[in-house]
Design a protein around this motif. Structure first.
Motif, short mmCIF file in Angstrom:
data_model
loop_
_atom_site.label_atom_id
_atom_site.label_comp_id
_atom_site.label_asym_id
_atom_site.label_seq_id
_atom_site.Cartn_x
_atom_site.Cartn_y
_atom_site.Cartn_z
N ALA A 107 0.82 -1.21 0.00
CA ALA A 107 0.00 0.00 0.00
C ALA A 107 0.86 1.26 0.00
CB ALA A 107 -0.93 0.01 1.21
N ALA A 108 1.99 1.21 0.70
CA ALA A 108 2.83 2.40 0.84
C ALA A 108 3.81 2.57 -0.32
CB ALA A 108 3.61 2.33 2.15
N ALA A 109 4.18 1.48 -0.99
CA ALA A 109 5.25 1.54 -1.99
C ALA A 109 4.97 2.49 -3.16
CB ALA A 109 5.54 0.13 -2.52
N PRO A 110 3.80 2.47 -3.80
CA PRO A 110 3.59 3.36 -4.96
C PRO A 110 3.78 4.83 -4.62
CG PRO A 110 1.90 1.67 -4.89
CD PRO A 110 2.64 1.57 -3.60
N GLY A 111 3.19 5.27 -3.51
CA GLY A 111 3.33 6.67 -3.12
C GLY A 111 4.77 7.05 -2.83
N LEU A 112 5.50 6.13 -2.19
CA LEU A 112 6.90 6.41 -1.88
C LEU A 112 7.74 6.52 -3.16
CD1 LEU A 112 9.11 6.72 0.25
CD2 LEU A 112 9.32 4.22 0.31
N VAL A 113 7.47 5.65 -4.12
CA VAL A 113 8.21 5.69 -5.38
C VAL A 113 7.95 7.01 -6.11
CG1 VAL A 113 8.37 4.67 -7.69
CG2 VAL A 113 8.32 3.19 -5.69
N VAL A 114 6.70 7.39 -6.21
CA VAL A 114 6.36 8.63 -6.91
C VAL A 114 7.00 9.84 -6.22
CG1 VAL A 114 4.46 10.16 -7.55
CG2 VAL A 114 4.21 7.69 -7.83
N LEU A 115 6.95 9.86 -4.89
CA LEU A 115 7.53 10.98 -4.14
C LEU A 115 9.03 11.10 -4.39
CD1 LEU A 115 7.23 13.23 -1.98
CD2 LEU A 115 7.66 11.46 -0.25
N LEU A 116 9.75 10.00 -4.27
CA LEU A 116 11.20 10.02 -4.44
C LEU A 116 11.59 10.32 -5.88
CD1 LEU A 116 12.28 6.97 -2.24
CD2 LEU A 116 12.58 9.39 -1.72
N ALA A 117 10.88 9.70 -6.83
CA ALA A 117 11.25 9.88 -8.24
C ALA A 117 11.01 11.31 -8.71
CB ALA A 117 10.46 8.90 -9.11
N LEU A 118 9.95 11.95 -8.23
CA LEU A 118 9.61 13.28 -8.71
C LEU A 118 10.27 14.39 -7.89
CD1 LEU A 118 5.81 12.90 -9.56
CD2 LEU A 118 7.79 12.70 -11.08
N GLN A 119 10.48 14.16 -6.61
CA GLN A 119 11.00 15.20 -5.74
C GLN A 119 12.50 15.09 -5.48
OE1 GLN A 119 9.06 17.72 -4.91
NE2 GLN A 119 7.32 16.74 -5.90
N VAL A 120 13.08 13.90 -5.64
CA VAL A 120 14.51 13.71 -5.36
C VAL A 120 15.27 13.44 -6.65
CG1 VAL A 120 16.22 12.42 -4.04
CG2 VAL A 120 13.96 12.87 -3.05
N HIS A 121 15.08 12.26 -7.22
CA HIS A 121 15.77 11.87 -8.45
C HIS A 121 15.07 10.63 -9.01
CE1 HIS A 121 18.93 10.10 -11.03
NE2 HIS A 121 19.34 11.34 -11.18
N PRO A 122 14.99 10.48 -10.34
CA PRO A 122 14.34 9.29 -10.90
C PRO A 122 14.93 7.97 -10.42
CG PRO A 122 14.65 10.93 -12.61
CD PRO A 122 15.37 11.44 -11.40
N GLY A 123 16.22 7.95 -10.08
CA GLY A 123 16.84 6.72 -9.61
C GLY A 123 16.79 6.53 -8.11
N ALA A 124 16.25 7.51 -7.38
CA ALA A 124 16.24 7.43 -5.91
C ALA A 124 15.47 6.22 -5.38
CB ALA A 124 15.67 8.73 -5.33
N PRO A 125 14.31 5.86 -5.94
CA PRO A 125 13.61 4.67 -5.42
C PRO A 125 14.45 3.39 -5.53
CG PRO A 125 12.13 5.98 -6.76
CD PRO A 125 13.50 6.55 -6.95
N LEU A 126 15.18 3.25 -6.63
CA LEU A 126 16.01 2.06 -6.81
C LEU A 126 17.20 2.06 -5.84
CD1 LEU A 126 15.95 1.85 -10.69
CD2 LEU A 126 14.85 0.28 -9.09
N LEU A 127 17.76 3.25 -5.57
CA LEU A 127 18.85 3.32 -4.61
C LEU A 127 18.35 2.99 -3.20
CD1 LEU A 127 20.77 6.49 -5.84
CD2 LEU A 127 21.44 4.10 -6.08
#
Length: 410
Positions: free
Chosen positions: A154-174
């Motif tokens: 439930a939490a993963a999609p929102g976390l991915v979108v937040l990191l990818a858009l606000q930090v860096h596209p590769g941040a979720p994978l890191l």
């Protein structure tokens, strides 16, 4: 049936809290990976097409790696092999953001490795969990695991979108790489109960592992069918909303609500004992879940779809917990880790096949008909599986099982 009321506080031990931390750190990268791979490549030359290909390669790695690596877990101690798989997956996750401009075959290979290397971990950790608790605590432990899994999803999609858009596209994978590496190190601190070696009748060699694992096919089949039915509803949901002139953006909150409802349902399943064997419970819950999925196509408006999805989530989690209990009951202890890995792979195949069939169904019929067709196929497969499970339990060892019977387990 046990007379004592089950309590989750019995699971609050140091060993199980460590297991929960490892499980959380290992599940999060899996839940984040497909969407994270799409965001990694969406602004590059390959765009969304490459992102979808990377996500497919990741899932294919899981499907291939789970049975191949899972069967090795029965040959000795699991911790080192699971730890090594998680570490290799962490390296692949971490390499993807730095190689985002590499040729597509390189990225596809890294995505495949990220999915395949740690693919035996879900099954291995589930088997470890059931060995860390007594037989009477196994249903509660598996319910708690299902609750943890659904909360992560439930939490993963929102976390991915937040990191990818606000930090860096590769941040979720890191982040996924960091979590997988953490789980790899913590696994080495997890106790591993000794498992008795299988012996055959009169000292003869026990049944081959392949034959033992194949004897669980009715459970695998039902699990895959249940996953495919819910996958149909999830994948067709955006088209259904659009067909009813509802904003497609509601699909995200609706699916998050479904995951949270599944977490709540799993938690409720473990709160008490339930009548009947786990096989009967599973079939009843599956039929009820199918009815709830059908309601998605019948109830009007956004509120009706939301209510049907929430109900389906509550009962679907019970299906998955009882399927795990059924597999544990059907196969000997030494095969549990490998069997859970095989079931994980079969569910992945079911989800992937459903994605393709849903696309075809949407070209030929309305979204409602596509969902009802998925439910019908699931119920037919379930009927075949239920008939097969009525037969005697496969005899794989001469020793009696060390776990409780179905009534004791539930």
């Amino acid at each position: 049936m046990t007379s004592a009321r089950p309590r989750y506080r019995e699971l609050m031990t140091r060993e199980l809290l460590l297991w929960a931390l490892i499980s959380l750190a290992s599940k999060a990268p899996v839940a984040m990976a497909p969407l994270a791979l799409v965001f990694l490549s969406r602004e590059g030359p390959g765009g969304y097409t490459l992102g979808a290909s990377l996500a497919s390669a990741y899932v294919l790695g899981e499907v291939v790696g789970a049975p191949l690596l899972g069967t090795r877990l029965s040959r000795g101690r699991m911790r080192r092999e699971l730890s090594a798989g998680l570490l290799a997956g962490a390296l692949a996750f971490g390499a993807l953001p730095f190689a985002h401009s590499a040729p597509a075959p390189v990225l596809l290979a890294l995505a495949f490795l990220a999915g395949g290397a740690p693919a035996a971990c879900p099954g291995g950790l589930r088997a470890s969990l059931t060995r860390l608790v007594g037989d009477d605590l196994v249903p509660r432990a598996l319910s708690a695991e299902a609750t943890l899994t659904q909360c992560v999803w439930a939490a993963a999609p929102g976390l991915v979108v937040l990191l990818a858009l606000q930090v860096h596209p590769g941040a979720p994978l890191l982040l996924g790489a960091l979590l997988a590496a953490t789980a790899s190190l913590l696994l080495l601190r997890l106790p591993e109960p000794r498992v008795s070696e299988p012996t055959g009748p009169a000292g003869r060699t026990a049944a081959p592992m392949t034959r033992t694992l194949l004897s669980g096919w009715p459970v695998y089949l039902t699990s895959a069918a249940a996953m495919a039915m819910l996958a149909t509803a999830e994948l067709v949901l955006p088209a259904l909303l659009e067909d009813r002139h509802i904003t497609v953006g509601w699909s995200g909150p609706l699916l998050a609500g479904f995951a949270l409802a599944s977490a709540a349902g799993a938690l409720c399943y473990g709160l008490r004992t339930w009548p009947g064997s786990v096989r009967v419970q599973s079939l009843v819950l599956l039929v009820v879940t199918a009815a709830c999925v059908c309601l998605i196509t019948l109830l009007p408006g956004l509120g009706g779809i939301a209510a049907a999805l929430l109900l389906a989530g509550v009962f679907q989690s019970g299906v998955m917990v009882t399927r795990n209990l059924s597999l544990r009951e059907r196969l000997p202890e030494h095969a549990h880790a490998a069997a859970y890995s095989v079931m994980y792979a079969v569910q992945g195949v079911g989800y992937s096949a459903t994605a393709s069939l849903s696309a075809v169904a949407l070209d030929l019929a309305t979204p409602s008909v596509a969902i009802l067709g998925g439910v019908a196929v699931t119920l037919v497969i379930t009927a075949v599986s239920a008939f097969a499970e009525r037969g005697p339990k496969p005899l794989t060892t001469a020793d009696p099982p060390t776990f409780a019977d179905a009534d004791q387990c539930t």
